[in-house]
Scaffold this motif. Structure first.
Motif, PDB file in Angstrom:
ATOM      1  N   PRO A   1       7.745  12.186   8.752  1.00  0.00           N
ATOM      2  CA  PRO A   1       6.312  12.018   8.979  1.00  0.00           C
ATOM      3  C   PRO A   1       5.940  10.631   9.482  1.00  0.00           C
ATOM      4  O   PRO A   1       4.939  10.460  10.143  1.00  0.00           O
ATOM      5  CB  PRO A   1       5.716  12.288   7.591  1.00  0.00           C
ATOM      6  N   ILE A   2       6.774   9.622   9.147  1.00  0.00           N
ATOM      7  CA  ILE A   2       6.515   8.260   9.598  1.00  0.00           C
ATOM      8  C   ILE A   2       7.810   7.676  10.145  1.00  0.00           C
ATOM      9  O   ILE A   2       8.843   7.721   9.483  1.00  0.00           O
ATOM     10  CB  ILE A   2       5.999   7.377   8.451  1.00  0.00           C
TER      11      ILE A   2
ATOM     12  N   LEU B   1      -0.062   5.916   2.112  1.00  0.00           N
ATOM     13  CA  LEU B   1       0.284   5.815   3.529  1.00  0.00           C
ATOM     14  C   LEU B   1       0.572   4.374   3.927  1.00  0.00           C
ATOM     15  O   LEU B   1       1.575   4.090   4.592  1.00  0.00           O
ATOM     16  CB  LEU B   1      -0.864   6.376   4.375  1.00  0.00           C
ATOM     17  N   VAL B   2      -0.290   3.452   3.520  1.00  0.00           N
ATOM     18  CA  VAL B   2      -0.096   2.047   3.880  1.00  0.00           C
ATOM     19  C   VAL B   2       1.213   1.522   3.308  1.00  0.00           C
ATOM     20  O   VAL B   2       1.990   0.831   3.972  1.00  0.00           O
ATOM     21  CB  VAL B   2      -1.293   1.203   3.393  1.00  0.00           C
ATOM     22  N   GLN B   3       1.496   1.872   2.053  1.00  0.00           N
ATOM     23  CA  GLN B   3       2.729   1.401   1.436  1.00  0.00           C
ATOM     24  C   GLN B   3       3.956   2.010   2.110  1.00  0.00           C
ATOM     25  O   GLN B   3       4.977   1.341   2.281  1.00  0.00           O
ATOM     26  CB  GLN B   3       2.714   1.727  -0.057  1.00  0.00           C
ATOM     27  N   ALA B   4       3.861   3.282   2.511  1.00  0.00           N
ATOM     28  CA  ALA B   4       4.992   3.929   3.174  1.00  0.00           C
ATOM     29  C   ALA B   4       5.281   3.287   4.528  1.00  0.00           C
ATOM     30  O   ALA B   4       6.443   3.070   4.894  1.00  0.00           O
ATOM     31  CB  ALA B   4       4.710   5.423   3.343  1.00  0.00           C
ATOM     32  N   ILE B   5       4.235   2.960   5.275  1.00  0.00           N
ATOM     33  CA  ILE B   5       4.428   2.297   6.563  1.00  0.00           C
ATOM     34  C   ILE B   5       5.072   0.930   6.355  1.00  0.00           C
ATOM     35  O   ILE B   5       5.960   0.524   7.103  1.00  0.00           O
ATOM     36  CB  ILE B   5       3.088   2.179   7.307  1.00  0.00           C
ATOM     37  N   GLY B   6       4.638   0.221   5.314  1.00  0.00           N
ATOM     38  CA  GLY B   6       5.237  -1.075   5.026  1.00  0.00           C
ATOM     39  C   GLY B   6       6.724  -0.969   4.725  1.00  0.00           C
ATOM     40  O   GLY B   6       7.529  -1.772   5.218  1.00  0.00           O
ATOM     41  N   ARG B   7       7.101   0.040   3.949  1.00  0.00           N
ATOM     42  CA  ARG B   7       8.523   0.226   3.630  1.00  0.00           C
ATOM     43  C   ARG B   7       9.327   0.542   4.878  1.00  0.00           C
ATOM     44  O   ARG B   7      10.415  -0.008   5.093  1.00  0.00           O
ATOM     45  CB  ARG B   7       8.688   1.354   2.604  1.00  0.00           C
ATOM     46  N   GLU B   8       8.801   1.447   5.721  1.00  0.00           N
ATOM     47  CA  GLU B   8       9.526   1.824   6.929  1.00  0.00           C
ATOM     48  C   GLU B   8       9.662   0.652   7.897  1.00  0.00           C
ATOM     49  O   GLU B   8      10.661   0.526   8.592  1.00  0.00           O
ATOM     50  CB  GLU B   8       8.815   2.991   7.627  1.00  0.00           C
TER      51      GLU B   8
ATOM     52  N   ARG C   1       6.953  -0.511  16.180  1.00  0.00           N
ATOM     53  CA  ARG C   1       5.999   0.472  16.691  1.00  0.00           C
ATOM     54  C   ARG C   1       6.078   1.731  15.840  1.00  0.00           C
ATOM     55  O   ARG C   1       7.161   2.138  15.426  1.00  0.00           O
ATOM     56  CB  ARG C   1       6.269   0.776  18.168  1.00  0.00           C
ATOM     57  N   VAL C   2       4.934   2.342  15.601  1.00  0.00           N
ATOM     58  CA  VAL C   2       4.805   3.427  14.633  1.00  0.00           C
ATOM     59  C   VAL C   2       4.572   4.750  15.344  1.00  0.00           C
ATOM     60  O   VAL C   2       3.723   4.851  16.235  1.00  0.00           O
ATOM     61  CB  VAL C   2       3.637   3.162  13.655  1.00  0.00           C
ATOM     62  N   THR C   3       5.330   5.772  14.947  1.00  0.00           N
ATOM     63  CA  THR C   3       5.073   7.155  15.352  1.00  0.00           C
ATOM     64  C   THR C   3       4.889   7.967  14.074  1.00  0.00           C
ATOM     65  O   THR C   3       5.747   7.936  13.191  1.00  0.00           O
ATOM     66  CB  THR C   3       6.241   7.721  16.171  1.00  0.00           C
TER      67      THR C   3
ATOM     68  N   PHE D   1      -0.112   8.735  15.352  1.00  0.00           N
ATOM     69  CA  PHE D   1       0.294   7.630  16.208  1.00  0.00           C
ATOM     70  C   PHE D   1       1.471   8.076  17.045  1.00  0.00           C
ATOM     71  O   PHE D   1       2.318   8.825  16.577  1.00  0.00           O
ATOM     72  CB  PHE D   1       0.737   6.408  15.387  1.00  0.00           C
ATOM     73  N   ARG D   2       1.532   7.596  18.247  1.00  0.00           N
ATOM     74  CA  ARG D   2       2.735   7.758  19.066  1.00  0.00           C
ATOM     75  C   ARG D   2       3.094   6.390  19.633  1.00  0.00           C
ATOM     76  O   ARG D   2       2.410   5.871  20.497  1.00  0.00           O
ATOM     77  CB  ARG D   2       2.533   8.757  20.211  1.00  0.00           C
TER      78      ARG D   2
END
Length: 349
Positions: free
Chosen positions: A33-34, A53-60, A40-42, A79-80
């Protein structure tokens, strides 16, 4: 049919009904999903808790995100290949939260120091704070880590700036001029707009002009909009024009809308039109809605139509809803996917 298979079938049908087309398309490709690559984020996110969601993006992304605000909302967003900074800004723009971030510079692994050019800038730490009650969320302010900020005296800093200006505008090698442009950008001083704008307008080497554009983008000053707009509409190199459109989008300035619209409507390069469409979304300016709708419905390149749909979703103006809905029948799956995601976001506002 036994109970196990019946439960599985019911769950599958519910999933088909509840997820928008964008999420189903991503699932069909068996992607997570992330996904964060090269900063760059997809992602295709449906009704996710904002804090999670914010924490998951930070980890990735390998970025430390500290939450000092209560994020109780849920969010649906797609996002793409969006820059991490833009992704966070889009996620938080519907809340009363603001964020500040610090940056670090890093060389690509295996790159030779002599040929790597300017180091890549990556977010290193993000802090999310509650905004003032009832305030309109403004563009985040970029900060530098105190440990990374040059500890030079004013005299030394002025000397380095003078030397870089002379190297950039003088009869120097291409490598020296590019390095000088990078140095001026790293000062984060709007007083350096002048020499960078001069190099952008006069230098014959497109790679030097690219370095000047990146440096102007770092300055994040309203004074950069003029020279960047001139380059967007007049530079003969499409790579330079594409980079310029991206830099204008990072100014978050309403005065960048007109040149970006001209590029979207008139530039012969699909890459430039694509960058202009994305940048118009970053302005959040409602005057960009009609040109983006025109691009969504008539541009011959599917990447441009996709980016127009994404930008319309970011701006969130309901006037675009019918055009986005028609784009669900677009011949290209990228456009259909982004249109579905944009409609989902519009429906939540």
């Amino acid at each position: 049919m036994n109970a196990h298979w019946l439960r599985w079938l019911v769950a599958f049908v519910i999933l088909q009904i509840s997820l928008p087309a964008a999420a189903l398309a991503l699932a069909a490709r068996r992607e997570g999903p992330i996904e964060v690559r090269e900063g760059r984020v997809t992602a295709v996110i449906v009704e996710s808790p904002l804090r999670t969601l914010v924490q998951a993006i930070g980890r990735e992304a390998g970025v430390e995100i500290s939450l000092h605000a209560s994020l109780e909302e849920t969010v649906t967003v797609t996002f793409r290949d969006a820059p991490l900074e833009e992704a966070l800004r889009r996620i938080l723009r519907t809340t009363n939260a603001v964020f500040i971030y610090s940056e670090r510079s890093s060389m690509r692994a295996g790159a030779r120091q002599a040929s790597a050019g300017a180091p890549q800038v990556r977010l290193s730490e993000v802090h999310v704070y509650p905004g003032p009650s009832g305030s309109v969320i403004s563009a985040p302010a970029a900060t530098r880590d105190a440990a990374e900020r040059p500890r030079a005296s004013t005299t030394t800093q002025n000397r380095l700036t003078t030397e870089a200006t002379n190297d950039l505008l003088g009869d120097r090698s291409r490598i020296s001029q590019k390095r000088a442009a990078t140095t001026l950008g790293q000062t984060y001083d709007a007083r350096n707009v002048g020499p960078l704008a001069q190099a952008l307008a006069e230098n014959d080497d497109p790679t030097v002009r690219l370095s000047a554009i990146k440096a102007l983008g770092k300055l994040r000053s309203a004074e950069t909009v003029g020279p960047l707009s001139d380059a967007l509409l007049g530079d003969p190199d499409f790579d330079v024009r594409e980079a310029t459109a991206r830099a204008l989008g990072r100014t978050w300035s309403g005065t960048a809308v007109n040149p970006l619209v001209q590029a979207l409507q008139q530039d012969g390069s699909a890459l430039v039109r694509d960058a202009a469409a994305r940048a118009l979304g970053n302005t959040w300016d409602e005057s960009a809605v009609d040109p983006l709708v025109q691009a969504l419905t008539s541009d011959p390149n599917p990447r441009v139509r996709e980016s127009a749909a994404r930008a319309l979703g970011v701006i969130g103006d309901s006037r675009a809803a019918s055009a986005i809905a028609r784009a669900l029948s677009d011949a290209h799956p990228w456009v259909r996917e982004q249109a579905a995601a944009a409609l989902t976001v519009l429906g939540k506002r």
